[in-house]
Design a protein around this motif. Structure first.
Motif, PDB file in Angstrom:
ATOM      1  N   TYR A  88     -52.843 -37.830  39.803  1.00  0.00           N
ATOM      2  CA  TYR A  88     -52.991 -38.852  40.840  1.00  0.00           C
ATOM      3  C   TYR A  88     -53.209 -38.196  42.202  1.00  0.00           C
ATOM      4  CZ  TYR A  88     -51.892 -42.696  43.970  1.00  0.00           C
ATOM      5  OH  TYR A  88     -51.936 -43.628  44.970  1.00  0.00           O
ATOM      6  N   VAL A  89     -52.394 -37.195  42.533  1.00  0.00           N
ATOM      7  CA  VAL A  89     -52.529 -36.494  43.815  1.00  0.00           C
ATOM      8  C   VAL A  89     -53.889 -35.821  43.910  1.00  0.00           C
ATOM      9  CG1 VAL A  89     -51.652 -34.565  45.191  1.00  0.00           C
ATOM     10  CG2 VAL A  89     -50.064 -36.187  44.184  1.00  0.00           C
ATOM     11  N   GLU A  90     -54.322 -35.157  42.841  1.00  0.00           N
ATOM     12  CA  GLU A  90     -55.619 -34.480  42.862  1.00  0.00           C
ATOM     13  C   GLU A  90     -56.771 -35.467  43.036  1.00  0.00           C
ATOM     14  OE1 GLU A  90     -55.375 -32.090  39.256  1.00  0.00           O
ATOM     15  OE2 GLU A  90     -55.260 -30.309  40.534  1.00  0.00           O
ATOM     16  N   ASN A 110     -41.517 -27.412  42.474  1.00  0.00           N
ATOM     17  CA  ASN A 110     -40.471 -26.980  43.411  1.00  0.00           C
ATOM     18  C   ASN A 110     -39.870 -28.162  44.163  1.00  0.00           C
ATOM     19  OD1 ASN A 110     -40.255 -24.209  42.959  1.00  0.00           O
ATOM     20  ND2 ASN A 110     -42.086 -23.804  44.156  1.00  0.00           N
ATOM     21  N   MET A 111     -40.714 -29.110  44.532  1.00  0.00           N
ATOM     22  CA  MET A 111     -40.233 -30.288  45.241  1.00  0.00           C
ATOM     23  C   MET A 111     -39.243 -31.058  44.365  1.00  0.00           C
ATOM     24  SD  MET A 111     -42.505 -33.553  46.479  1.00  0.00           S
ATOM     25  CE  MET A 111     -42.940 -33.954  44.786  1.00  0.00           C
ATOM     26  N   LEU A 112     -39.532 -31.193  43.079  1.00  0.00           N
ATOM     27  CA  LEU A 112     -38.654 -31.930  42.172  1.00  0.00           C
ATOM     28  C   LEU A 112     -37.391 -31.149  41.831  1.00  0.00           C
ATOM     29  CD1 LEU A 112     -41.363 -33.363  39.767  1.00  0.00           C
ATOM     30  CD2 LEU A 112     -40.120 -34.588  41.557  1.00  0.00           C
ATOM     31  N   THR A 170     -28.953 -40.711  48.692  1.00  0.00           N
ATOM     32  CA  THR A 170     -29.544 -41.923  48.118  1.00  0.00           C
ATOM     33  C   THR A 170     -30.482 -42.585  49.119  1.00  0.00           C
ATOM     34  OG1 THR A 170     -27.673 -43.251  48.837  1.00  0.00           O
ATOM     35  CG2 THR A 170     -27.547 -42.314  46.627  1.00  0.00           C
ATOM     36  N   GLY A 171     -31.353 -43.427  48.591  1.00  0.00           N
ATOM     37  CA  GLY A 171     -32.258 -44.189  49.442  1.00  0.00           C
ATOM     38  C   GLY A 171     -33.519 -43.445  49.822  1.00  0.00           C
ATOM     39  N   THR A 172     -33.712 -42.261  49.295  1.00  0.00           N
ATOM     40  CA  THR A 172     -34.917 -41.483  49.586  1.00  0.00           C
ATOM     41  C   THR A 172     -35.238 -40.609  48.377  1.00  0.00           C
ATOM     42  OG1 THR A 172     -35.976 -39.990  51.176  1.00  0.00           O
ATOM     43  CG2 THR A 172     -33.660 -39.577  50.668  1.00  0.00           C
ATOM     44  N   GLY A 173     -36.414 -40.063  48.357  1.00  0.00           N
ATOM     45  CA  GLY A 173     -36.817 -39.200  47.250  1.00  0.00           C
ATOM     46  C   GLY A 173     -37.910 -38.257  47.677  1.00  0.00           C
ATOM     47  N   PRO A 174     -38.452 -37.521  46.730  1.00  0.00           N
ATOM     48  CA  PRO A 174     -39.546 -36.601  47.052  1.00  0.00           C
ATOM     49  C   PRO A 174     -40.740 -37.361  47.626  1.00  0.00           C
ATOM     50  CG  PRO A 174     -38.726 -36.207  44.838  1.00  0.00           C
ATOM     51  CD  PRO A 174     -38.087 -37.468  45.328  1.00  0.00           C
ATOM     52  N   MET A 175     -41.467 -36.697  48.512  1.00  0.00           N
ATOM     53  CA  MET A 175     -42.610 -37.341  49.153  1.00  0.00           C
ATOM     54  C   MET A 175     -43.743 -36.335  49.318  1.00  0.00           C
ATOM     55  SD  MET A 175     -42.719 -39.564  52.684  1.00  0.00           S
ATOM     56  CE  MET A 175     -41.787 -38.366  53.571  1.00  0.00           C
ATOM     57  N   ILE A 176     -44.971 -36.813  49.076  1.00  0.00           N
ATOM     58  CA  ILE A 176     -46.171 -36.002  49.272  1.00  0.00           C
ATOM     59  C   ILE A 176     -47.021 -36.707  50.315  1.00  0.00           C
ATOM     60  CG2 ILE A 176     -48.232 -35.039  48.201  1.00  0.00           C
ATOM     61  CD1 ILE A 176     -46.706 -35.210  45.510  1.00  0.00           C
ATOM     62  N   GLU A 197     -48.428 -31.921  52.479  1.00  0.00           N
ATOM     63  CA  GLU A 197     -47.022 -31.568  52.662  1.00  0.00           C
ATOM     64  C   GLU A 197     -46.193 -32.146  51.526  1.00  0.00           C
ATOM     65  OE1 GLU A 197     -45.649 -32.870  56.486  1.00  0.00           O
ATOM     66  OE2 GLU A 197     -47.082 -31.603  57.559  1.00  0.00           O
ATOM     67  N   PHE A 198     -45.341 -31.304  50.953  1.00  0.00           N
ATOM     68  CA  PHE A 198     -44.403 -31.711  49.916  1.00  0.00           C
ATOM     69  C   PHE A 198     -43.003 -31.632  50.515  1.00  0.00           C
ATOM     70  CE2 PHE A 198     -48.100 -30.198  47.778  1.00  0.00           C
ATOM     71  CZ  PHE A 198     -48.193 -30.917  46.598  1.00  0.00           C
ATOM     72  N   THR A 199     -42.255 -32.726  50.486  1.00  0.00           N
ATOM     73  CA  THR A 199     -40.896 -32.720  51.021  1.00  0.00           C
ATOM     74  C   THR A 199     -39.954 -33.387  50.023  1.00  0.00           C
ATOM     75  OG1 THR A 199     -41.254 -34.800  52.199  1.00  0.00           O
ATOM     76  CG2 THR A 199     -41.636 -32.774  53.434  1.00  0.00           C
ATOM     77  N   ASN A 200     -38.679 -33.069  50.142  1.00  0.00           N
ATOM     78  CA  ASN A 200     -37.664 -33.709  49.315  1.00  0.00           C
ATOM     79  C   ASN A 200     -36.396 -33.863  50.145  1.00  0.00           C
ATOM     80  OD1 ASN A 200     -36.474 -31.200  49.387  1.00  0.00           O
ATOM     81  ND2 ASN A 200     -37.030 -30.658  47.319  1.00  0.00           N
TER      82      ASN A 200
END
Length: 95
Positions: free
Chosen positions: A7-9, A40-42, A50-56, A64-67
């Protein structure tokens, strides 16, 4: 993870070029690099938050990959310290 990576690609720009007699698709970012960043992000996300998760986030010219959570390793020591994960079971699967 494979479906998320596909999906990201699909959202990233690509270009088709002719090399000799073959048509080749050039992607903005290499598949292997995206796979490693997503893994790595996962692996390093903090499940206690809680209330948030990994994000691209995809921008022009960068991704940007964040967690959630702070780094387990001091950022100044990332290259020298041994790998450490919040989710060792998933890390073992990804290895």
């Amino acid at each position: 993870m494979d479906q998320a990576l596909e999906y990201v690609e699909a959202l990233l720009p690509e270009q088709e070029v002719i090399q000799g007699v073959r048509r080749v698709t050039l992607r903005m970012f290499p598949h292997m690099a995206l796979r490693e960043l997503m893994a790595n992000m996962l692996i390093h996300q903090d499940f206690s938050i809680t209330g948030t998760g990994p994000m691209i986030c995809i921008f022009d010219g960068r991704i940007e990959f964040t967690n959630p959570g702070s780094s387990l390793v001091d950022v100044a020591r990332l290259l020298n310290d041994l790998p450490h994960s919040r989710n060792e079971k998933m890390a073992a699967i990804c290895r």
